[in-house]
Design a protein around this motif. Structure first.
Motif, PDB file in Angstrom:
ATOM      1  N   LEU A  63      19.805   0.801  16.244  1.00 27.95           N
ATOM      2  CA  LEU A  63      20.707   1.689  16.915  1.00 27.95           C
ATOM      3  C   LEU A  63      20.364   2.081  18.269  1.00 27.95           C
ATOM      4  O   LEU A  63      18.968   2.064  18.769  1.00 27.95           O
ATOM      5  CB  LEU A  63      20.739   3.135  16.231  1.00 27.95           C
ATOM      6  N   CYS A  64      21.566   1.551  19.240  1.00 24.26           N
ATOM      7  CA  CYS A  64      21.239   1.648  20.832  1.00 24.26           C
ATOM      8  C   CYS A  64      22.489   2.313  21.344  1.00 24.26           C
ATOM      9  O   CYS A  64      23.588   2.767  20.913  1.00 24.26           O
ATOM     10  CB  CYS A  64      21.412   0.021  21.096  1.00 24.26           C
ATOM     11  N   LEU A  67      25.585   1.864  27.721  1.00 29.10           N
ATOM     12  CA  LEU A  67      26.398   2.485  28.855  1.00 29.10           C
ATOM     13  C   LEU A  67      26.726   1.433  29.879  1.00 29.10           C
ATOM     14  O   LEU A  67      26.337   0.601  30.165  1.00 29.10           O
ATOM     15  CB  LEU A  67      25.228   3.198  29.449  1.00 29.10           C
ATOM     16  N   LEU A  68      27.859   1.719  30.177  1.00 32.41           N
ATOM     17  CA  LEU A  68      28.849   0.989  31.279  1.00 32.41           C
ATOM     18  C   LEU A  68      28.464   1.739  32.622  1.00 32.41           C
ATOM     19  O   LEU A  68      29.277   2.671  32.822  1.00 32.41           O
ATOM     20  CB  LEU A  68      30.034   0.704  30.979  1.00 32.41           C
ATOM     21  N   CYS A  69      28.032   0.929  33.525  1.00 29.82           N
ATOM     22  CA  CYS A  69      27.681   1.767  34.745  1.00 29.82           C
ATOM     23  C   CYS A  69      28.313   0.842  35.830  1.00 29.82           C
ATOM     24  O   CYS A  69      29.099  -0.359  35.417  1.00 29.82           O
ATOM     25  CB  CYS A  69      26.204   1.625  35.217  1.00 29.82           C
ATOM     26  N   GLU A  70      28.509   1.401  37.064  1.00 22.90           N
ATOM     27  CA  GLU A  70      29.213   0.316  38.138  1.00 22.90           C
ATOM     28  C   GLU A  70      28.701  -1.015  38.097  1.00 22.90           C
ATOM     29  O   GLU A  70      29.412  -1.823  38.286  1.00 22.90           O
ATOM     30  CB  GLU A  70      29.023   1.201  39.395  1.00 22.90           C
ATOM     31  N   ASP A  71      27.427  -1.148  38.347  1.00 29.70           N
ATOM     32  CA  ASP A  71      26.913  -2.660  38.588  1.00 29.70           C
ATOM     33  C   ASP A  71      26.003  -3.188  37.280  1.00 29.70           C
ATOM     34  O   ASP A  71      25.694  -4.197  37.483  1.00 29.70           O
ATOM     35  CB  ASP A  71      25.948  -2.595  39.665  1.00 29.70           C
ATOM     36  N   LYS A  72      26.089  -2.621  36.235  1.00 33.28           N
ATOM     37  CA  LYS A  72      25.386  -3.123  35.142  1.00 33.28           C
ATOM     38  C   LYS A  72      25.532  -2.338  33.889  1.00 33.28           C
ATOM     39  O   LYS A  72      26.241  -1.365  33.760  1.00 33.28           O
ATOM     40  CB  LYS A  72      23.679  -2.837  35.339  1.00 33.28           C
ATOM     41  N   ILE A  73      25.180  -3.096  32.634  1.00 26.53           N
ATOM     42  CA  ILE A  73      25.198  -2.389  31.410  1.00 26.53           C
ATOM     43  C   ILE A  73      23.910  -2.044  31.122  1.00 26.53           C
ATOM     44  O   ILE A  73      22.818  -2.905  31.065  1.00 26.53           O
ATOM     45  CB  ILE A  73      25.729  -3.699  30.531  1.00 26.53           C
ATOM     46  N   ILE A  74      23.414  -0.735  30.557  1.00 27.36           N
ATOM     47  CA  ILE A  74      22.323  -0.404  30.293  1.00 27.36           C
ATOM     48  C   ILE A  74      22.268  -0.160  28.641  1.00 27.36           C
ATOM     49  O   ILE A  74      23.368   0.510  28.150  1.00 27.36           O
ATOM     50  CB  ILE A  74      21.960   1.059  30.930  1.00 27.36           C
ATOM     51  N   ILE A  75      21.155  -1.142  28.012  1.00 24.70           N
ATOM     52  CA  ILE A  75      21.084  -0.709  26.544  1.00 24.70           C
ATOM     53  C   ILE A  75      19.770  -0.079  26.353  1.00 24.70           C
ATOM     54  O   ILE A  75      18.876  -0.603  26.615  1.00 24.70           O
ATOM     55  CB  ILE A  75      21.233  -2.009  25.948  1.00 24.70           C
ATOM     56  N   LYS A  76      20.021   0.988  25.695  1.00 25.94           N
ATOM     57  CA  LYS A  76      18.695   1.702  25.099  1.00 25.94           C
ATOM     58  C   LYS A  76      18.451   1.780  23.713  1.00 25.94           C
ATOM     59  O   LYS A  76      19.287   2.211  23.132  1.00 25.94           O
ATOM     60  CB  LYS A  76      18.613   3.186  25.767  1.00 25.94           C
ATOM     61  N   ASN A  77      17.362   1.394  23.213  1.00 26.76           N
ATOM     62  CA  ASN A  77      16.965   1.536  21.751  1.00 26.76           C
ATOM     63  C   ASN A  77      16.488   3.025  21.546  1.00 26.76           C
ATOM     64  O   ASN A  77      15.930   3.678  22.037  1.00 26.76           O
ATOM     65  CB  ASN A  77      15.754   0.655  21.332  1.00 26.76           C
ATOM     66  N   VAL A  78      17.549   3.565  20.618  1.00 31.29           N
ATOM     67  CA  VAL A  78      17.222   4.823  20.425  1.00 31.29           C
ATOM     68  C   VAL A  78      16.191   5.384  19.858  1.00 31.29           C
ATOM     69  O   VAL A  78      15.191   6.268  20.040  1.00 31.29           O
ATOM     70  CB  VAL A  78      18.383   5.292  19.307  1.00 31.29           C
ATOM     71  N   LYS A  79      15.237   4.206  19.010  1.00 33.11           N
ATOM     72  CA  LYS A  79      14.180   4.429  18.244  1.00 33.11           C
ATOM     73  C   LYS A  79      12.755   4.560  19.197  1.00 33.11           C
ATOM     74  O   LYS A  79      12.140   5.513  19.189  1.00 33.11           O
ATOM     75  CB  LYS A  79      14.089   3.489  17.152  1.00 33.11           C
TER      76      LYS A  79
END
Length: 187
Positions: A63-64, A67-79
């Protein structure tokens, strides 16, 4: 006496069920609060929670937060809170494909897992390598980021299962409206 014991057992079960429901509601509200906080903190335009399928050093179905930001996509692993950043400049395409579309694309090209891997990376290979007989009626959808992996001098894919996640289309819309389309050329 027997009726009293049965009543006590039923009341106990009901109390346990109520406690379980309250616990789930509190967890859900806490998760939503953390999501809003993460969206604000990163000044994200779009935020979804999705299951990772392929493309990152994470287990399938992890599960991640995406996030779509102005200059990047941020992917955070929830676990485990590991974070991956994908620069918008490196992204060549963002699309949502159904399992059937992926199946059709690779079947019409080379066939099997090899063709799927050519078109959609590991996700295409997974779907392409499956048996043709369908048992379930759920139509899975995948959010696929195609990007230029300069370190390995090739195109790569990051994919997420976004079945029933209607916000995922906002990534595609944002990319098509705000980002220059890079053309895929052979590396």
């Amino acid at each position: 006496m027997g009726d009293l014991i049965i009543s006590i057992i039923v009341i106990g079960i009901l109390l346990l069920f109520i406690i379980f429901c309250i616990h789930k509601i509190v967890l859900s509200l806490s998760l939503k609060s953390k999501q809003r906080e993460g969206k604000k903190q990163n000044n994200a335009k779009v935020f979804i929670v999705a299951k990772h399928m392929s493309g990152l050093p994470l287990a399938e179905q992890s599960l991640c937060n995406v996030l779509l930001c102005e200059d990047k996509i941020i992917i955070k692993n929830v676990k485990n809170d590991s974070i991956y950043n994908l620069s918008i400049e490196k992204i060549l395409d963002v699309n949502i494909k159904s399992e059937e579309e992926i199946q059709t694309n690779y079947t019409s090209s080379i066939g099997g897992a090899v063709g799927g891997a050519v078109l959609f990376g590991p996700l295409g290979a997974m779907i392409g390598g499956r048996r043709k007989k369908k048992v379930d009626k759920i139509c899975h959808s995948y959010l696929i980021f195609t990007y230029n992996n300069e370190k390995e001098n090739k195109y790569d894919y990051i994919s997420f299962d976004v079945t029933n996640n209607f916000k995922a289309h906002k990534f595609v819309d944002y990319f098509s409206k705000n980002c220059k389309k890079n053309t895929i050329t052979e590396l």
